[in-house]
Write an enzyme that holds these catalytic residues in place. Structure first.
Site, PDB file in Angstrom:
ATOM      1  CE  LYS A  77      10.604 147.226  86.796  1.00 54.04           C
ATOM      2  NZ  LYS A  77      10.756 148.238  85.713  1.00 54.04           N
ATOM      3  CB  SER A 152       7.381 149.880  86.051  1.00 57.63           C
ATOM      4  OG  SER A 152       8.483 149.580  85.221  1.00 57.63           O
ATOM      5  CB  SER A 176      10.133 151.908  83.918  1.00 58.34           C
ATOM      6  OG  SER A 176       8.823 151.908  83.423  1.00 58.34           O
TER       7      SER A 176
END
Length: 484
Positions: A77, A152, A176
């Protein structure tokens, strides 16, 4: 023979172990899929093809086959630091930042034998629960490109759902991992605070953010989470780690066997109910009832539960969320103008907070944590909707009005942040689909350190619903060829 991406991550690992695939072959397969498909999906912000090929060869030469992720591709990520690879944090402010050292989680996944293919899309500094920032294209839902992917860890979810990766690590500070997993039809896990040595959450503001896996199957999620946890909380370099109460060994075994009968609660209230109108879409209710009915058939004890109202939760969580943006490295008007409007709003709100306000918010959330755990303690797990609404269109969130944006995020995702505040584990499972074929999921919240029952319950539901056999349409198909 099936194409590699059609196999589960566990099946791919088994094929690697048998020598039917090599790490280099698997890496090339996924790099080709990314090149052919990601332009319309927005899963990746950086693809490290040359580095990935070199890493695959290194794994073949010098990493023992016994490594838990030997030869399996994944992607970092873009909130994680990998030495020599751009770390843009979803922000135009960080476009030129290339770290010299890697984060602990990145190192841990490398030590487990994985092969990183690049960086997945994330919103600016991981702050909102959708992945549609100004720094690049939005992450689009593979099931319908007109829809967002959540956040996210939105890019990670898109990559796994579209079969551009076998699985992917994400981070979860308010939902997230679980939000994009639910949006994209995946299994997403938020571990207990302190469970993952390299990303425990103990050292974060409010203890909110931990690392967790996104995967197509419960066993794949357990495979990746076990690799994150290794060496089981005793690593001397990781003092921010707790040994989970009643440690039940590798989670993959629970995900594979799926055994046990448990006492379950069902809850549709949230910590946001006092301050916001939370309306459950019919599809969210239907998914919850589908899971409840199946769990009842499987012989689990089931009872309803409702949270006690706590008026301190909303202002305290808002304070912590805003405080988390205070340290964004933007100084002066020129740098601030590089930020998304929501980020600027959060940053200014955070920098205006006093030490007293922050201390009072942390104390309020600590009190909520104890109360929440106590209220859920008579259950082995508590079932909630994953999301209150169906997947939202790209552009649905108000990009300019911070207050309205915050309300939209709460009303879409009211069931996730309270799990971060309490430090409890949770798993999202894609048990249902809407009439239009969009994923709808449920969440199971466990006891402290209670990941094992969550994986067992997930495996039982997976056998019934076979969500791993659902495949989103390819980009360019009739569904995904509409105007967007």
């Amino acid at each position: 023979m099936a194409e590699p991406h059609e196999l589960t991550a566990l099946e791919q690992w088994q094929a690697l172990q048998r020598g039917e695939l090599s790490p280099s072959e698997l890496t090339e397969h996924y790099l080709a899929r990314i090149e052919a498909r990601d332009a319309t999906l927005g899963a990746f912000v950086t693809v490290t093809a040359s580095r990935s090929r070199a890493r695959a060869r290194q794994v073949e030469r010098s990493v023992p086959r016994t490594a838990p992720l030997w030869g399996l591709p994944f992607a970092d990520k873009d909130l994680q630091l990998r030495a020599g690879v751009p770390a843009r944090f979803g922000s135009r402010l960080m476009q030129d930042f290339i770290p010299e050292e890697s984060d602990d989680l990145v190192i841990a996944l490398d030590e487990a034998g994985g092969v990183s293919l690049g960086k997945t899309n994330t919103p600016e500094f991981g702050l909102p629960s959708y992945t549609e920032g100004l720094a690049g294209p939005p992450a689009r839902n593979p099931w319908d490109l007109r829809l967002g992917a959540g956040g996210s860890s939105g890019g990670a979810a898109v990559a796994v759902s579209a079969r551009l990766l076998p699985f992917a690590p994400g981070s979860d500070g308010g939902g997230s991992v679980r939000i994009p997993a639910a949006v994209c039809g995946l299994v997403g896990v938020k571990p207990s605070r302190g469970r993952v040595p390299a990303a425990s959450g103990i050292d974060k503001l409010g203890g909110l953010s931990v690392a967790g896996p996104l995967a197509r199957t419960v066993a794949d999620a357990a495979l990746l989470l076990d690799a994150m946890i290794t060496p089981r909380g005793n690593h001397p370099d990781h003092h921010f780690t707790l040994r989970a109460p009643g440690d039940d060994g590798p989670l993959l075994a629970h995900a594979m066997h799926g055994e046990g009968r448990f006492q379950l609660g069902v809850m549709t209230t949230s910590a946001w109910d006092n301050d916001y109108d939370i309306d459950l879409a019919p599809e969210a209710v239907a998914a919850l009832e589908t899971a409840r009915e199946e769990l009842d058939v499987l012989g689990h004890g089931i009872d309803d539960i409702a949270l006690d109202p706590d008026p301190s939760y909303v202002p305290a969580f808002r304070t912590i969320w805003q405080a988390g943006a205070a340290s964004i490295p933007a100084e002066g008007e020129a740098q601030e103008q590089l930020l998304d409007p929501l980020t600027r709003w959060l940053m200014h709100r955070g920098r205006a907070l006093t030490a007293r306000e922050l201390a009072e918010a942390l104390a309020a959330l600590s009190t909520f944590e104890r109360s929440f755990i106590r209220q859920l303690s008579r259950f082995d797990a508590v079932l909630t909707p994953a999301l209150a609404l169906t997947p939202r269109p790209v552009g649905w969130y108000d990009a300019e009005d911070g207050e309205r944006n915050f309300a939209q995020q709460v009303q879409y995702t009211p069931f996730t942040s309270m799990v971060n505040v309490s430090g409890l584990p949770a798993i999202v499972l894609p048990v249902a689909q809407t009439a239009d074929g969009l994923p709808m999921g449920v969440q199971l919240i466990g006891r402290p350190g209670g990941e094992a029952p969550l994986f067992a319950l997930g495996a039982q539901l997976e056998r019934r619903f076979r969500w791993q056999d659902r495949v989103p349409p390819e980009p360019g198909s009739a569904v995904n060829d509409a105007e967007w």
